[in-house]
Motif scaffolding. Structure first.
Motif, PDB file in Angstrom:
ATOM      1  N   GLY A  78       1.842   3.646  -5.438  1.00  0.00           N
ATOM      2  CA  GLY A  78       1.655   4.980  -5.156  1.00  0.00           C
ATOM      3  C   GLY A  78       0.573   5.284  -4.159  1.00  0.00           C
ATOM      4  N   HIS A  79       0.123   4.289  -3.362  1.00  0.00           N
ATOM      5  CA  HIS A  79      -0.899   4.717  -2.602  1.00  0.00           C
ATOM      6  C   HIS A  79      -0.534   3.638  -1.404  1.00  0.00           C
ATOM      7  CE1 HIS A  79      -3.039   1.910  -5.566  1.00  0.00           C
ATOM      8  NE2 HIS A  79      -3.023   0.928  -4.401  1.00  0.00           N
ATOM      9  N   VAL A  80      -1.453   3.830  -0.268  1.00  0.00           N
ATOM     10  CA  VAL A  80      -1.682   2.892   1.031  1.00  0.00           C
ATOM     11  C   VAL A  80      -2.472   1.833   0.646  1.00  0.00           C
ATOM     12  CG1 VAL A  80      -2.086   2.930   3.419  1.00  0.00           C
ATOM     13  CG2 VAL A  80      -1.225   4.921   2.218  1.00  0.00           C
ATOM     14  N   HIS A  81      -1.731   0.701   1.303  1.00  0.00           N
ATOM     15  CA  HIS A  81      -2.806  -0.627   1.409  1.00  0.00           C
ATOM     16  C   HIS A  81      -3.218  -0.946   2.806  1.00  0.00           C
ATOM     17  CE1 HIS A  81      -0.621  -2.190  -2.471  1.00  0.00           C
ATOM     18  NE2 HIS A  81      -1.279  -1.154  -2.718  1.00  0.00           N
ATOM     19  N   GLY A  82      -4.093  -1.609   2.903  1.00  0.00           N
ATOM     20  CA  GLY A  82      -4.466  -2.181   4.328  1.00  0.00           C
ATOM     21  C   GLY A  82      -5.378  -1.136   4.893  1.00  0.00           C
ATOM     22  N   ALA A 115       6.630   3.025   4.429  1.00  0.00           N
ATOM     23  CA  ALA A 115       5.787   2.339   3.166  1.00  0.00           C
ATOM     24  C   ALA A 115       6.384   0.977   2.909  1.00  0.00           C
ATOM     25  CB  ALA A 115       5.460   3.410   2.108  1.00  0.00           C
ATOM     26  N   THR A 116       5.529   0.093   2.604  1.00  0.00           N
ATOM     27  CA  THR A 116       5.878  -1.089   2.031  1.00  0.00           C
ATOM     28  C   THR A 116       6.272  -0.982   0.744  1.00  0.00           C
ATOM     29  OG1 THR A 116       3.925  -1.942   1.092  1.00  0.00           O
ATOM     30  CG2 THR A 116       4.428  -2.555   3.517  1.00  0.00           C
ATOM     31  N   GLN A 117       7.204  -1.787  -0.044  1.00  0.00           N
ATOM     32  CA  GLN A 117       7.801  -1.676  -1.195  1.00  0.00           C
ATOM     33  C   GLN A 117       6.366  -1.646  -2.283  1.00  0.00           C
ATOM     34  OE1 GLN A 117      10.933  -0.771  -2.289  1.00  0.00           O
ATOM     35  NE2 GLN A 117       9.628  -0.140  -4.229  1.00  0.00           N
TER      36      GLN A 117
END
Length: 164
Positions: free
Chosen positions: A154-158, A146-148
């Motif tokens: 606390g969740h996925v982006h993109g 995960a990215t910082q």
């Protein structure tokens, strides 16, 4: 790369429950529409994550979760009587309707209308999967750190995740 805390996991699954001795298909996540989540931050059922720990891209999995390790046992006491006056403007809901509800602390949840009686609407507050053993099988599609920013939020982006 193996699944571990603070990794973004993308996977397919088929979910079944056992009803009257037979497995019944409930839902799926497909290659085209996988489940994408941040592993190890409490987004998923703890025992679900436990079964995925250490798996890598391409690994297949199949496991079952007892009701107690999933959404809990069905609680007969989790039926609420809502006064009919609550529905004066919107009209009385039909049996089977899922109602969005909120408690005094602002927590949102859902209830399913089980009956409409003389002065109240009876709502089942159990999770729809309460009391069911869950059977999962699927394949790990992708695993990445995960990215910082994802960890901080606390969740996925993109793709497959949250968009701000």
């Amino acid at each position: 790369m193996k699944i571990e805390n603070n990794h973004v996991v993308s996977l397919t699954y088929d979910l079944y429950v056992t009803e009257e001795g037979e497995k019944k298909h409930v839902e799926s996540a497909t290659t085209e529409r996988p489940l994408v989540f941040l592993y190890g931050v409490g987004m998923m059922l703890p025992k679900f994550e436990e079964h995925l720990s250490g798996l890598a891209v391409g690994d297949n999995y199949a496991f079952s979760l007892a009701a107690a390790d999933a959404y809990g046992e069905y609680d007969d006491a989790a039926i609420a009587n809502l006064p009919k006056e609550m529905f004066a403007q919107a009209g009385l809901p039909e049996v089977g309707t899922i109602l969005p509800l909120q408690d005094n602390n602002g927590n949102q949840f859902q209830g399913r209308v089980v009956s409409v009686v003389e002065d109240a609407v009876m709502v089942d507050l159990n999770h729809p999967m309460a009391g069911h053993e869950l059977h999962f099988n699927g394949t790990i599609q992708d695993v990445r750190p995960a990215t910082q920013e994802e960890i901080d939020h606390g969740h996925v982006h993109g793709e497959g995740g949250h968009h701000h």
